[in-house]
Scaffold this active site. Structure first.
Site, PDB file in Angstrom:
ATOM      1  N   ARG A  27       0.826  -1.223   0.000  1.00  0.00           N
ATOM      2  CA  ARG A  27       0.000   0.000   0.000  1.00  0.00           C
ATOM      3  C   ARG A  27       0.851   1.260   0.000  1.00  0.00           C
ATOM      4  NH1 ARG A  27      -5.633  -0.777   1.970  1.00  0.00           N
ATOM      5  NH2 ARG A  27      -6.158  -2.673   0.852  1.00  0.00           N
ATOM      6  N   ARG A  31      -3.859   6.285   0.340  1.00  0.00           N
ATOM      7  CA  ARG A  31      -4.325   7.513   0.989  1.00  0.00           C
ATOM      8  C   ARG A  31      -3.303   8.218   1.865  1.00  0.00           C
ATOM      9  NH1 ARG A  31      -9.973   4.894   2.716  1.00  0.00           N
ATOM     10  NH2 ARG A  31      -8.463   3.225   2.986  1.00  0.00           N
ATOM     11  N   ARG A  40      -7.559  10.372  -6.607  1.00  0.00           N
ATOM     12  CA  ARG A  40      -8.719   9.563  -6.233  1.00  0.00           C
ATOM     13  C   ARG A  40     -10.006  10.386  -6.283  1.00  0.00           C
ATOM     14  NH1 ARG A  40     -12.530   7.199  -5.049  1.00  0.00           N
ATOM     15  NH2 ARG A  40     -12.957   5.656  -3.442  1.00  0.00           N
ATOM     16  N   ASP A  77      -6.932  -4.187  -7.017  1.00  0.00           N
ATOM     17  CA  ASP A  77      -7.439  -4.702  -5.746  1.00  0.00           C
ATOM     18  C   ASP A  77      -7.772  -6.181  -5.893  1.00  0.00           C
ATOM     19  OD1 ASP A  77      -8.451  -3.469  -2.990  1.00  0.00           O
ATOM     20  OD2 ASP A  77      -9.757  -5.137  -3.535  1.00  0.00           O
ATOM     21  N   TYR A 152     -14.492 -13.052   1.385  1.00  0.00           N
ATOM     22  CA  TYR A 152     -15.278 -11.869   1.001  1.00  0.00           C
ATOM     23  C   TYR A 152     -16.500 -12.280   0.188  1.00  0.00           C
ATOM     24  CZ  TYR A 152     -11.731  -8.545   2.635  1.00  0.00           C
ATOM     25  OH  TYR A 152     -10.887  -7.801   3.416  1.00  0.00           O
TER      26      TYR A 152
HETATM   27  O1  CP3 Z   1      -0.191  -2.499  -2.093  1.00  0.00           O
HETATM   28  C1  CP3 Z   1      -0.442  -1.679  -3.009  1.00  0.00           C
HETATM   29  O2  CP3 Z   1       0.007  -0.520  -3.007  1.00  0.00           O
HETATM   30  C2  CP3 Z   1      -1.207  -2.158  -4.253  1.00  0.00           C
HETATM   31  C3  CP3 Z   1      -2.608  -1.946  -4.263  1.00  0.00           C
HETATM   32  C4  CP3 Z   1      -3.521  -2.783  -3.399  1.00  0.00           C
HETATM   33  C5  CP3 Z   1      -4.774  -2.298  -2.961  1.00  0.00           C
HETATM   34  N1  CP3 Z   1      -5.437  -3.318  -2.339  1.00  0.00           N
HETATM   35  C6  CP3 Z   1      -5.269  -0.927  -3.185  1.00  0.00           C
HETATM   36  C7  CP3 Z   1      -6.373  -0.423  -2.348  1.00  0.00           C
HETATM   37  C8  CP3 Z   1      -3.406  -4.108  -2.948  1.00  0.00           C
HETATM   38  C9  CP3 Z   1      -2.236  -5.061  -3.070  1.00  0.00           C
HETATM   39  C10 CP3 Z   1      -4.633  -4.432  -2.294  1.00  0.00           C
HETATM   40  C11 CP3 Z   1      -4.909  -5.761  -1.734  1.00  0.00           C
HETATM   41  C12 CP3 Z   1      -6.094  -5.971  -0.907  1.00  0.00           C
HETATM   42  N2  CP3 Z   1      -7.355  -5.440  -1.080  1.00  0.00           N
HETATM   43  C13 CP3 Z   1      -6.150  -6.859   0.182  1.00  0.00           C
HETATM   44  C14 CP3 Z   1      -4.998  -7.725   0.632  1.00  0.00           C
HETATM   45  C15 CP3 Z   1      -3.987  -6.956   1.399  1.00  0.00           C
HETATM   46  C16 CP3 Z   1      -4.476  -6.400   2.690  1.00  0.00           C
HETATM   47  O3  CP3 Z   1      -4.547  -5.188   2.813  1.00  0.00           O
HETATM   48  O4  CP3 Z   1      -4.771  -7.218   3.588  1.00  0.00           O
HETATM   49  C17 CP3 Z   1      -7.453  -6.818   0.713  1.00  0.00           C
HETATM   50  C18 CP3 Z   1      -7.960  -7.574   1.917  1.00  0.00           C
HETATM   51  C19 CP3 Z   1      -8.215  -5.939  -0.102  1.00  0.00           C
HETATM   52  C20 CP3 Z   1      -9.658  -5.597   0.007  1.00  0.00           C
HETATM   53  C21 CP3 Z   1      -9.801  -4.164   0.285  1.00  0.00           C
HETATM   54  N3  CP3 Z   1      -9.669  -3.181  -0.679  1.00  0.00           N
HETATM   55  C22 CP3 Z   1      -9.983  -3.523   1.538  1.00  0.00           C
HETATM   56  C23 CP3 Z   1     -10.169  -4.242   2.864  1.00  0.00           C
HETATM   57  C24 CP3 Z   1      -9.956  -2.147   1.295  1.00  0.00           C
HETATM   58  C25 CP3 Z   1     -10.042  -1.042   2.338  1.00  0.00           C
HETATM   59  C26 CP3 Z   1     -11.312  -0.286   2.285  1.00  0.00           C
HETATM   60  C27 CP3 Z   1     -11.110   1.102   2.852  1.00  0.00           C
HETATM   61  O5  CP3 Z   1     -11.927   1.966   2.489  1.00  0.00           O
HETATM   62  O6  CP3 Z   1     -10.151   1.322   3.603  1.00  0.00           O
HETATM   63  C28 CP3 Z   1      -9.753  -1.943  -0.089  1.00  0.00           C
HETATM   64  C29 CP3 Z   1      -9.671  -0.652  -0.797  1.00  0.00           C
HETATM   65  C30 CP3 Z   1      -8.332  -0.272  -1.297  1.00  0.00           C
HETATM   66  N4  CP3 Z   1      -7.525  -1.110  -2.004  1.00  0.00           N
HETATM   67  C31 CP3 Z   1      -7.719   1.003  -1.158  1.00  0.00           C
HETATM   68  C32 CP3 Z   1      -6.484   0.915  -1.820  1.00  0.00           C
HETATM   69  C33 CP3 Z   1      -5.481   2.009  -1.989  1.00  0.00           C
HETATM   70  C34 CP3 Z   1      -8.335   2.218  -0.466  1.00  0.00           C
HETATM   71  C35 CP3 Z   1      -9.537   2.698  -1.237  1.00  0.00           C
HETATM   72  C36 CP3 Z   1      -9.550   4.159  -1.606  1.00  0.00           C
HETATM   73  O7  CP3 Z   1      -8.509   4.790  -1.864  1.00  0.00           O
HETATM   74  O8  CP3 Z   1     -10.646   4.683  -1.656  1.00  0.00           O
END
Ligand code: CP3
Length: 347
Positions: A27, A31, A40, A77, A152
Site C-alpha cells: 500500500r 491515501r 482519487r 485490488d 469476502y
Molecule cells: O499495495 C499496493 O500498493 C497495491 C494496491 C492494493 C490495494 N489493495 C489498493 C487499495 C493491494 C495489493 C490491495 C490488496 C487488498 N485489497 C487486500 C490484501 C492486502 C491487505 O490489505 O490485507 C485486501 C484484503 C483488499 C480488500 C480491500 N480493498 C480492503 C479491505 C480495502 C479497504 C477499504 C477502505 O476503504 O479502507 C480496499 C480498498 C483499497 N484497495 C484502497 C487501496 C489504496 C483504499 C480505497 C480508496 O482509496 O478509496
C-alpha cells in the site's frame, strides 16, 4: 541483462544476499499520499479508478517518484476478480468493500475465461508502468489468495471470517468447488499480468489466520500450489511471493509445501523464524509493523535496525507486515526507506 544489472528485488527473489535489501511497502500507493487523494477525488469510484489504466498507472508511479523504492506494485485490488467473475462488488465510503449475493458456483465457473478479459485494464496498467519505470526498479503484479477472496465472496464484506470458516466445515464440497474456480481464474489473471510486464507475482492471503492445520492445508496450501503450477505450465517463470498473513507457526509449513520463491512475513513473525527460512534457502519479505511506521520516533528507528541486523545476512526484501495506513506521515515512510537504501548494513 547481466546478473548484476537485474533489479535488486529480482536478485533477492533469486536467493541472493545483497549489500542492502531491496525495499518497497505494501500500500505504498494510497491515501497516505496527498497526490493520491487528489487523483482519487477525480475518479467516479474506487473500482472505476482501478479499471482506468491511465489513473491506475499514475497511482502506481506516485510513490516511485517520491521515494527510492526498489519495486512498484500495480494499483488494483484483490476484489476485482470476484467482480470479473460476475459477483457484485462495490466500496461504500468509509465502510470498506461490499459484495452482492454469492452466485451459484457453476455460473462463476462459466465466467473463468471471460474474467481474464474483463481484467485487461490491469494488464494495460502494467504495460504503461513498465514502460515508464527505470529498468533497475521491478514491477510486481498480484492477486488475492483464493481463501481470502472466498471469505469476502461468502460473507459479503470484511469481517472476522467466522461465517466463511463455518462454511468450510458445513459445505466442504461447495467451498472446494469455489476454490477451484478461484485457482483457475487467478492463475489465468496472473499469467496475463506477467505477459503484460509484471516481473514478480504476489499472492495476498490476508486472512490466513485462525485456520486449523488441516483446513490451512486444504484452503491455503493446496490452492496456492495449484496456482503456481498452473502459472508455470503456461510458461511464465516470474518469481512468486506468498503472503499467508496471520498463519503463525504454519508459515514454515507453507514455505516447505508451496513452490513460491519467497515468503512475506507479517508483523508477528519472530526474527528467528525468518532466519530459519533463510537458512533453508527461502528469501523472506517483511515485517515492520505498519502501526510503528505510523507512530514513528526512536522506536521505529530501533526496530528498523533490528530487522536489518537480523535478516540482511540472508536473502531479504525490506517491507511492512501489512499495508501503509492512511494516517502514516509521509516523512516516516521516507525516513525508513532512505535508511534502508543508504548503505550496506554493518552486522
Ligand atoms: O499495495 C499496493 O500498493 C497495491 C494496491 C492494493 C490495494 N489493495 C489498493 C487499495 C493491494 C495489493 C490491495 C490488496 C487488498 N485489497 C487486500 C490484501 C492486502 C491487505 O490489505 O490485507 C485486501 C484484503 C483488499 C480488500 C480491500 N480493498 C480492503 C479491505 C480495502 C479497504 C477499504 C477502505 O476503504 O479502507 C480496499 C480498498 C483499497 N484497495 C484502497 C487501496 C489504496 C483504499 C480505497 C480508496 O482509496 O478509496
Amino acid at each position: 541483462m547481466t546478473e548484476t544489472s537485474q533489479p535488486l528485488l529480482l536478485r533477492a527473489l533469486a536467493g541472493e544476499t545483497l549489500a542492502r535489501p531491496p525495499v518497497w511497502f505494501m500500500r505504498q500507493a494510497g491515501r497516505s499520499l496527498p497526490e493520491y487523494r487528489e487523483l482519487r477525488s477525480r475518479a467516479v469510484d474506487f473500482i472505476a479508478f482501478c479499471h482506468n489504466p491511465e489513473m491506475a498507472a499514475e497511482a502506481t508511479l506516485q510513490p516511485m517518484r517520491r521515494f527510492p523504492m526498489d519495486a512498484a506494485i500495480v494499483f488494483a485490488d484483490i476484489l476485482l476478480l470476484p467482480r470479473a467473475l460476475g459477483q457484485d462488488v462495490w466500496f461504500a465510503a468509509g465502510e470498506g468493500p461490499r459484495l452482492g449475493p454469492l452466485p451459484p458456483v457453476e455460473r462463476l465457473a462459466d465466467e473463468i475465461e471471460a474474467s481474464t478479459r474483463r481484467l485487461s485494464a490491469v494488464g494495460e496498467t502494467l504495460s504503461r508502468v513498465r514502460a515508464a519505470l527505470e529498468p533497475e526498479r521491478a514491477l510486481i503484479g498480484f492477486a488475492g489468495g483464493p481463501w481470502t477472496v472466498a471469505t469476502y465472496m461468502i460473507e459479503g464484506r470484511g469481517s472476522d471470517r467466522s461465517r466463511a470458516r463455518a462454511f468450510a466445515y458445513r459445505e466442504p464440497e461447495l467451498l472446494d468447488r469455489l476454490l477451484d474456480v478461484l485457482v483457475d481464474s487467478t492463475a489465468r489473471y496472473l499469467v496475463m499480468q506477467a505477459r503484460s510486464g509484471a516481473q514478480a507475482l504476489k499472492l495476498f492471503e490476508s486472512w490466513a489466520e485462525g485456520l486449523a492445520e488441516d483446513v490451512f492445508e486444504r484452503v491455503v496450501i493446496r490452492p496456492h500450489r495449484a496456482i503456481v503450477e498452473k502459472v508455470r505450465a503456461a510458461g511464465v517463470d516470474a518469481p512468486f511471493i506468498g503472503f499467508p498473513r496471520g498463519a503463525g507457526a504454519l508459515v514454515e509449513t507453507y514455505a516447505a509445501a508451496v513452490p513460491v520463491q519467497a515468503v512475506a512475513l507479517d508483523t508477528q513473525a519472530p526474527l528467528a523464524l525468518g532466519r530459519r527460512l533463510q537458512a533453508r534457502g527461502m528469501p523472506i519479505q517483511g515485517a515492520l509493523d505498519n502501526l510503528l511506521l505510523q507512530a514513528g520516533g526512536p522506536g521505529l528507528d530501533a526496530r528498523v535496525e533490528t530487522l536489518l541486523a537480523a535478516w540482511s545476512g540472508g536473502p531479504y526484501i525490506f517491507n511492512l507486515g501489512h499495508g501503509v495506513t492512511p494516517d502514516t506521515p509521509v516523512e516516516h515512510i521516507d525516513r525508513v526507506v532512505q535508511r534502508v537504501v543508504r548503505e550496506a548494513v554493518s552486522v
